[in-house]
Design a protein around this motif. Structure first.
Motif, PDB file in Angstrom:
ATOM      1  N   LYS A 259     -10.408  -5.009 -31.442  1.00  0.00           N
ATOM      2  CA  LYS A 259      -8.961  -4.765 -31.449  1.00  0.00           C
ATOM      3  C   LYS A 259      -8.292  -5.112 -30.093  1.00  0.00           C
ATOM      4  O   LYS A 259      -8.793  -5.937 -29.352  1.00  0.00           O
ATOM      5  N   SER A 260      -7.190  -4.430 -29.821  1.00  0.00           N
ATOM      6  CA  SER A 260      -6.479  -4.709 -28.572  1.00  0.00           C
ATOM      7  C   SER A 260      -5.891  -3.411 -28.053  1.00  0.00           C
ATOM      8  O   SER A 260      -5.845  -2.415 -28.761  1.00  0.00           O
ATOM      9  N   MET A 261      -5.476  -3.417 -26.776  1.00  0.00           N
ATOM     10  CA  MET A 261      -4.715  -2.261 -26.299  1.00  0.00           C
ATOM     11  C   MET A 261      -3.718  -2.701 -25.246  1.00  0.00           C
ATOM     12  O   MET A 261      -3.951  -3.663 -24.510  1.00  0.00           O
ATOM     13  N   LYS A 262      -2.592  -2.006 -25.208  1.00  0.00           N
ATOM     14  CA  LYS A 262      -1.575  -2.392 -24.253  1.00  0.00           C
ATOM     15  C   LYS A 262      -1.066  -1.188 -23.475  1.00  0.00           C
ATOM     16  O   LYS A 262      -1.322  -0.043 -23.852  1.00  0.00           O
ATOM     17  N   LYS A 263      -0.383  -1.505 -22.418  1.00  0.00           N
ATOM     18  CA  LYS A 263       0.191  -0.481 -21.566  1.00  0.00           C
ATOM     19  C   LYS A 263       1.023   0.487 -22.402  1.00  0.00           C
ATOM     20  O   LYS A 263       1.814   0.057 -23.246  1.00  0.00           O
ATOM     21  N   GLY A 264       0.801   1.788 -22.193  1.00  0.00           N
ATOM     22  CA  GLY A 264       1.561   2.789 -22.941  1.00  0.00           C
ATOM     23  C   GLY A 264       0.854   3.298 -24.185  1.00  0.00           C
ATOM     24  O   GLY A 264       1.245   4.319 -24.746  1.00  0.00           O
TER      25      GLY A 264
ATOM     26  N   LYS B  77      -3.813   7.886 -22.067  1.00  0.00           N
ATOM     27  CA  LYS B  77      -2.748   6.902 -22.159  1.00  0.00           C
ATOM     28  C   LYS B  77      -3.049   5.774 -21.173  1.00  0.00           C
ATOM     29  O   LYS B  77      -3.498   6.044 -20.052  1.00  0.00           O
ATOM     30  N   ILE B  78      -2.821   4.551 -21.608  1.00  0.00           N
ATOM     31  CA  ILE B  78      -3.014   3.422 -20.707  1.00  0.00           C
ATOM     32  C   ILE B  78      -1.791   3.382 -19.787  1.00  0.00           C
ATOM     33  O   ILE B  78      -0.711   2.949 -20.180  1.00  0.00           O
ATOM     34  N   LYS B  79      -1.961   3.879 -18.571  1.00  0.00           N
ATOM     35  CA  LYS B  79      -0.830   3.981 -17.667  1.00  0.00           C
ATOM     36  C   LYS B  79      -0.511   2.635 -17.032  1.00  0.00           C
ATOM     37  O   LYS B  79       0.645   2.250 -16.874  1.00  0.00           O
ATOM     38  N   GLU B  80      -1.587   1.944 -16.687  1.00  0.00           N
ATOM     39  CA  GLU B  80      -1.367   0.655 -16.028  1.00  0.00           C
ATOM     40  C   GLU B  80      -2.596  -0.229 -16.211  1.00  0.00           C
ATOM     41  O   GLU B  80      -3.725   0.234 -16.040  1.00  0.00           O
ATOM     42  N   ILE B  81      -2.386  -1.478 -16.549  1.00  0.00           N
ATOM     43  CA  ILE B  81      -3.499  -2.430 -16.582  1.00  0.00           C
ATOM     44  C   ILE B  81      -3.416  -3.228 -15.286  1.00  0.00           C
ATOM     45  O   ILE B  81      -2.512  -4.040 -15.104  1.00  0.00           O
ATOM     46  N   LYS B  82      -4.304  -2.945 -14.366  1.00  0.00           N
ATOM     47  CA  LYS B  82      -4.170  -3.512 -13.019  1.00  0.00           C
ATOM     48  C   LYS B  82      -4.629  -4.964 -12.936  1.00  0.00           C
ATOM     49  O   LYS B  82      -3.874  -5.849 -12.585  1.00  0.00           O
TER      50      LYS B  82
ATOM     51  N   ARG C 150      -1.610  -6.993 -13.314  1.00  0.00           N
ATOM     52  CA  ARG C 150      -0.578  -6.264 -14.049  1.00  0.00           C
ATOM     53  C   ARG C 150      -0.311  -6.876 -15.427  1.00  0.00           C
ATOM     54  O   ARG C 150       0.810  -7.247 -15.754  1.00  0.00           O
ATOM     55  N   SER C 151      -1.361  -6.960 -16.221  1.00  0.00           N
ATOM     56  CA  SER C 151      -1.176  -7.450 -17.592  1.00  0.00           C
ATOM     57  C   SER C 151      -0.552  -6.352 -18.428  1.00  0.00           C
ATOM     58  O   SER C 151      -0.660  -5.175 -18.107  1.00  0.00           O
ATOM     59  N   GLU C 152       0.072  -6.760 -19.519  1.00  0.00           N
ATOM     60  CA  GLU C 152       0.681  -5.778 -20.409  1.00  0.00           C
ATOM     61  C   GLU C 152      -0.280  -5.399 -21.521  1.00  0.00           C
ATOM     62  O   GLU C 152      -0.230  -4.316 -22.063  1.00  0.00           O
ATOM     63  N   GLU C 153      -1.182  -6.343 -21.867  1.00  0.00           N
ATOM     64  CA  GLU C 153      -2.039  -6.108 -23.016  1.00  0.00           C
ATOM     65  C   GLU C 153      -3.385  -6.799 -22.821  1.00  0.00           C
ATOM     66  O   GLU C 153      -3.452  -7.872 -22.221  1.00  0.00           O
ATOM     67  N   ILE C 154      -4.450  -6.194 -23.310  1.00  0.00           N
ATOM     68  CA  ILE C 154      -5.737  -6.893 -23.317  1.00  0.00           C
ATOM     69  C   ILE C 154      -6.297  -6.917 -24.738  1.00  0.00           C
ATOM     70  O   ILE C 154      -5.941  -6.093 -25.572  1.00  0.00           O
TER      71      ILE C 154
ATOM     72  N   VAL D  49      -5.592   2.147 -15.099  1.00  0.00           N
ATOM     73  CA  VAL D  49      -5.326   3.534 -14.723  1.00  0.00           C
ATOM     74  C   VAL D  49      -5.099   4.307 -16.018  1.00  0.00           C
ATOM     75  O   VAL D  49      -4.214   3.981 -16.800  1.00  0.00           O
ATOM     76  N   PHE D  50      -5.970   5.310 -16.250  1.00  0.00           N
ATOM     77  CA  PHE D  50      -5.867   6.131 -17.446  1.00  0.00           C
ATOM     78  C   PHE D  50      -5.221   7.463 -17.091  1.00  0.00           C
ATOM     79  O   PHE D  50      -5.625   8.114 -16.131  1.00  0.00           O
ATOM     80  N   ALA D  51      -4.240   7.867 -17.876  1.00  0.00           N
ATOM     81  CA  ALA D  51      -3.687   9.217 -17.743  1.00  0.00           C
ATOM     82  C   ALA D  51      -4.249  10.025 -18.898  1.00  0.00           C
ATOM     83  O   ALA D  51      -4.165   9.601 -20.049  1.00  0.00           O
TER      84      ALA D  51
END
Lengths: 350, 272
Positions: free
Chosen positions: A260-265, A280-285, A299-303, A312-314
């Motif tokens: 699958k995929s995951m994106k910021k937020g 929560k995906i806080k930031e993809i560095k 700083r990608s939006e989605e992987i 960075v995981f919250a």
């Protein structure tokens, strides 16, 4: 003589196999940064190919063929410890007969890498000296044989702070037994401990397994403990009061997505030890190339599937440890729509 | 892995499954592996096995196996339940119907019917990776869909000790029926016997010990199970024999070998 030789062959094969398994286990614990990823690969290939070469050698057609295979195998063996240097004690196995050459290697070869070694093991490819038994060829050598050295190698986790993960709480007779596993360190009866993230404190009154009480339990042990305190739940981790586990609600990890995929937020489930929390995906560095370790973009939006990234995981309060410190609690799995879709390690938990 | 490490891991797996599923059960064939797994459950729960123990009865088991079953069940005091495909037995399904048909009807379907009735969401099974090539592909936690199919081409990600414990009934691909849990997947045949030797309290079916130069190495149904040549008549002698043998463990089990991929087909259809 014949039986001794057969015994040696058998023993040697078993130990080479065990060595490969140990290395695999060890590599699993290494941090997954770019440099160590390359080293890990090299180490893994060297270590596992020893066994393959030994087996191949035993099926060789001639004596020359046989020794060739063994030499190659030893070269690989030599490679393995070199590449693992700097992280643990390492050992050098060298194909030589000569003390002078050994010193030369030590000074030139190793110093040029900035390495220091504790043990040099000179071995003979031709007669097998110092592999399994000491021989007459290199009487000047007084150190341990290769087999003795390998047997002495321990990847000890017991020197680390105590971490126990709670799997469940059972009522047995009139007692409530907290069951789980010692992930690192040593647990002793009478220890004062604290459970996190619940924050409950208590004294270990009993350490039990089926039909027996123990005085202590070590790393890897699946046990039960009894304490006078309530409110402990599955997912809690306890440690000694002096070296307590610290719950976090944010950490930096490196994760690889296998589905699958995951994106910021995005909100996913994170599992570490027996804990399951929302994250929560806080930031993809940084997005990382899985093959080379190269940074592919910041700083990608989605992987997507087969991408790796530092993220960075919250999270809800959860105990995680840095992978370099306590690997058992420094790795996690990501769950989306009831499916394990990715895995990662904790780089920075502060 | 040493015996202590093997045991620790198995107990961890058993407790994980018990914590994550609502209604588990264990399959017991009275053989060495499932009896050892039963013993591990006893240890994990400090004496009492807190879920039903299912025996899938084909009606074709050895007399000694039934005796052994009833004796241990009484001694250990667990909830023994027997799953039988009565309709198939009445219709005359047996070894003569062909092994794929017989195993599927009398074992797999007996289990499916029983699971429907009791709604178990997890089943402990004592299969091991080194037993059979197709079993080597298994996960520790292995989901089965509503038709009991095992999709060995697309299995869940199983990293470290993080198992696929959540059921996937909401997911788009499949409707999940139950999860197979394999606590001794990482053991070898030799480990099992060494462990039996160390523990001393694991009961062993006498059929495993040699008499008249033959012993059973793997137990199944009477018509499809053959003994091997052996003089090993104690646990210690079996351990010694296994250290040197070149004979495969399931060499006496006919359903594994009848046709190529027979076991793969059986397992994809929900066989153990």
């Amino acid at each position: 003589m014949g039986t001794e030789k057969a015994k040696f062959k058998d023993e040697f094969r078993q130990r080479v196999y065990r060595f490969a398994l140990d290395i695999i286990r060890y590599v699993e614990q290494l941090p997954k940064e770019q440099t160590s990823r390359i080293i890990s690969g090299q180490l893994l290939r060297s270590a596992t190919s020893i066994g393959a070469n030994v087996v191949e050698a035993q099926g060789a057609s001639s004596r020359k063929d046989y020794t060739n295979f063994f030499s190659y195998s030893r070269l690989k063996l030599k490679n393995s410890p070199v590449f693992s240097s700097g992280i643990f004690t390492f050992y050098i196995v060298i194909l030589t007969f000569n003390l002078w050459f050994l010193n030369f290697i030590n000074l030139w070869f190793l110093n040029s890498f900035g390495f220091q070694t504790e043990v040099f093991i000179p071995i003979s490819a031709l007669v097998g000296d110092n592999v399994y038994r000491k021989g007459k060829v290199m009487e000047w050598y007084r150190g341990p044989t290769l087999i003795e050295t390998l047997d002495g190698v321990k990847l000890s986790r017991e020197e680390k702070p105590l971490r126990f993960v709670v799997q469940d709480i059972y009522s047995v007779g009139s007692e409530r037994i907290i069951v789980g596993r010692v992930e690192s360190g040593l647990l002793q009866k009478g220890d004062e401990v604290i459970f996190e993230p619940s924050g409950i404190k208590g004294v270990i009154e009993r350490i039990i397994v089926f039909d027996a009480d123990l005085e202590e339990a070590g790393t890897g042990d699946s046990i039960g403990v009894v304490i006078k305190a309530s409110g402990v739940k599955r997912g809690d981790v306890f440690g000694l009061l002096e070296t307590p586990p610290k719950p976090v609600n944010e950490f930096l990890g490196e994760a690889v997505l296998l589905d699958k995929s995951m994106k910021k937020g995005d909100t996913l489930e994170l599992r570490c030890g027996t804990a399951k929390v929302a994250c929560k995906i806080k930031e993809i560095k940084e997005k990382i190339n899985l093959e080379t370790g190269e940074v592919m973009g910041e700083r990608s939006e989605e992987i997507f599937e087969h991408d790796a990234a530092t993220i960075v995981f919250a999270t809800e309060p959860v105990v995680v440890e840095e992978f370099a410190e306590i690997p058992e609690l420094g790795r996690f799995v990501l769950v989306k729509a009831d499916k394990n879709i990715g895995a990662g390690v904790v780089l920075d938990a502060n | 892995m040493g015996l202590k490490e093997l045991e620790n891991k198995s107990i961890y797996i058993i407790r994980e499954a018990y914590a994550e599923f609502d209604n588990p059960a264990i399959l017991w064939s009275m053989g060495k592996d499932s009896t050892t797994t039963l013993w591990l459950c006893k240890k994990a729960f400090f004496g009492d096995i807190p879920f039903p123990v299912i025996h899938i009865d084909t009606g074709y088991k050895f007399k000694q196996m039934y005796e052994f079953r009833d004796e241990i069940a009484a001694e250990w005091g667990f909830d023994l339940v027997i799953a039988k495909n009565e309709d198939a037995i009445k219709a005359g399904v047996g070894p003569k119907s062909g092994k794929l048909e017989c195993c599927t009807k009398l074992k797999t379907e007996a289990l499916i019917q029983y699971l429907d009735k009791r709604g178990f969401d997890a089943l402990f099974l004592a299969i091991r990776r080194d037993e059979h090539g197709i079993r080597a592909k298994e996960r520790v936690f292995s989901p089965r869909d509503e038709a009991f199919r095992w999709n060995y081409r697309d299995q869940p990600l199983e990293m470290w000790d993080q198992y696929q414990t959540q059921t996937q009934s909401q997911s788009e691909e499949t409707v999940q029926n139950h999860t197979r849990v394999h606590p001794i997947l990482h053991w070898r045949e030799l480990d099992v016997w060494q462990y039996i030797k160390r523990e001393k309290n694991i009961p062993v079916n006498p059929m495993y010990f040699a008499s008249n130069g033959k012993r059973y190495r793997s137990l199944g149904c009477e018509p499809c199970t053959a003994p091997i040549d052996s003089n090993a008549n104690t646990i210690a002698a079996i351990v010694e024999e296994l250290r040197t043998t070149k004979v495969a463990e399931r060499s006496g089990r006919a359903q594994d070998k009848e046709k190529a991929f027979m076991m793969q087909k059986l397992r994809a259809l929900g066989y153990m």
